[in-house]
Design an enzyme around this catalytic site. Structure first.
Site, PDB file in Angstrom:
ATOM      1  CG  HIS A 288      -1.840   1.204   1.247  1.00 40.41           C
ATOM      2  ND1 HIS A 288      -3.094   1.176   0.674  1.00 40.41           N
ATOM      3  CD2 HIS A 288      -1.680   2.457   1.762  1.00 40.41           C
ATOM      4  CE1 HIS A 288      -3.666   2.364   0.833  1.00 40.41           C
ATOM      5  NE2 HIS A 288      -2.827   3.158   1.491  1.00 40.41           N
ATOM      6  CB  CYS A 289       2.091   3.340  -2.681  1.00 43.07           C
ATOM      7  SG  CYS A 289       3.219   4.728  -2.964  1.00 43.07           S
ATOM      8  CB  VAL A 290       1.570   6.677   2.168  1.00 47.30           C
ATOM      9  CG1 VAL A 290       1.266   5.615   3.201  1.00 47.30           C
ATOM     10  CG2 VAL A 290       3.088   6.887   2.051  1.00 47.30           C
ATOM     11  CG  ASN A 293      -4.989   7.725  -0.075  1.00 47.95           C
ATOM     12  OD1 ASN A 293      -4.739   7.057   0.924  1.00 47.95           O
ATOM     13  ND2 ASN A 293      -6.167   8.296  -0.270  1.00 47.95           N
ATOM     14  CB  SER A 294      -4.162   3.658  -4.421  1.00 52.45           C
ATOM     15  OG  SER A 294      -4.702   2.516  -5.057  1.00 52.45           O
TER      16      SER A 294
END
EC number: 2.3.1.225
Length: 409
Positions: A288-290, A293-294
């Site tokens: 999950h890549c901040v 945001n996905s």
């Protein structure tokens, strides 16, 4: 006749609920499902009153009370809009305000620049671990990334281009690189490969509906330690997917238990995983890549890698053009550490500070890009690497930069 007459009142009962009245531009439905008005945003806040009372009386404030206060502020911070007031996500505001302030302060003096540019990554990491520990979605990093791109480009146009060292072709190349980054980010923000439940009759959801449902799931689970934010995302998907879920595997019961997702009520195919932040299962989930945001999964992994590559090339090119303008007759590497007279005027000092800020961001993105290339070469995902480290089944190579999970070749 008397029996028929006695049944008449039953027929008169209305089973249909009355339709909701349309909202005016300043009205909204709050997190409790009640109609509210933006003019009453400072009224009837028991948690805030309790917090102020305890602060005045020098009493400690419970963490749960702080969370409820922040939830209330986040719910009531809205702007008037057609068909109801729109909620403003407060996590996007700090980068818009603090980043220009910090960069301008850092350009006043060399020592201030060292302090500010050192503290910015520390504060970002602290906020990341805070939100990661609470398993919450945040727009802070997406806002920081997009605003950093825009603000660096603005400083380049205002402070570097007027000096006459940057030609039209160079400016056009840098501008095209910026637009390509935004296009790649837009593609990476799309469906990463969400799994659908065959037993679910729900229609496909848009990305905005999915984000709304995810926020609702987070609100339901806030304040409860260890609760997953699946919320109302269970049995839902963003895309009709024939490869969504597989049948029950014929392996051992332990394997079947590992593949079964109790939150989404489906059997995950190989390498799929449930994201506790998004609240839904993703095919071949990497992480999950901040920054977007996905999740990064099967459908958007290539776009994610492409966005990183274009960003690195564009950033290095912009840094080179800026240093060549404010530190003439010096190589890029030398100008980074030795540029005499750069703090003599405010314009060159601000440009030099933005260069070092860009170098820090570029170094972080380069590390992510390198890790992605290593994982691809070993045919593993980042989630599989982290799982192997937790279970102590992987081998660290090259000072921990490479992790051999021993599962896939």
């Amino acid at each position: 006749m008397t029996q028929k007459g006695s049944m008449k009142p039953v027929k008169k009962k209305k089973t249909e609920e009355p339709e909701l009245e349309p909202l005016c531009c300043c009205e909204y439905i709050d997190r409790n499902g009640e109609k509210n008005h933006v003019a009453t945003c400072l009224c009837d806040c028991q948690d805030l009153d309790e917090g102020c009372d305890r602060w005045i009386t020098c009493k400690s404030l419970q963490p749960e009370t702080c969370e409820r206060i922040m939830d209330t502020i986040s719910d009531r911070l809205r702007i008037p809009w057609l068909r109801g007031a729109k909620k403003v996500n407060i996590s996007i505001i700090p980068p818009l305000v603090l980043l220009p302030v910090f960069l301008h302060v850092a350009s006043w003096h060399f020592l201030l620049g060292v302090v500010v540019l050192t503290s910015l990554p520390v504060l970002a990491l602290w906020y990341y671990y805070l939100t990661h520990r609470r398993k919450e979605q945040t727009l802070f990093f997406l806002s920081l990334g997009l605003f950093s791109l825009g603000y660096m480009y603005y400083v380049f146009l205002q402070e570097v281009v007027p000096k006459g060292r940057v030609g039209p072709v160079q400016l056009a190349v840098l501008t095209c690189g910026l637009f390509l980054i935004l296009l790649a980010l837009h593609r990476a923000k799309k469906n990463p490969g969400y799994l659908s439940n065959p037993a679910s009759g729900d229609r496909s959801l848009s990305s905005s509906q999915l984000e709304c449902l995810s926020r609702k799931g987070q609100e339901k689970t806030k304040g409860f330690p260890g609760a997953d934010m699946s919320g109302s995302l269970n049995n839902r998907t963003t895309k009709d997917d024939p490869k969504g879920s597989s049948k029950m595997p014929a392996g051992s019961p332990t394997k079947a238990k590992e593949d079964w997702c109790a939150k989404c009520q489906l059997v995950r195919p190989a390498r799929a995983w449930h994201c506790r932040i998004c609240g839904i299962c993703v095919r071949r989930m990497d992480h999950h890549c901040v920054w977007i945001n996905s999740c990064v999964g099967e459908s958007n992994h290539q776009a994610f890698i492409l966005a990183l590559l274009i960003f690195l090339l564009t950033s290095v090119y912009g840094i080179t053009l800026t240093l060549d303008t404010i530190c003439r007759d010096r190589s890029v590497f030398t100008a980074l550490f030795y540029c005499p007279g750069v703090y003599a005027n405010y314009s060159s000092a601000l440009s030099f500070t933005c260069v070092w800020y860009s170098v820090i961001i570029t170094a972080g993105m380069a590390y992510i890009f390198l890790i992605q290339l290593i994982n691809i070469s070993y045919n593993v995902t980042e989630r599989e690497v982290q799982q192997a480290l937790r279970q102590k089944t992987g081998r660290r190579l090259l000072c921990g930069l490479i992790v051999d999970t021993g599962l896939l070749g």
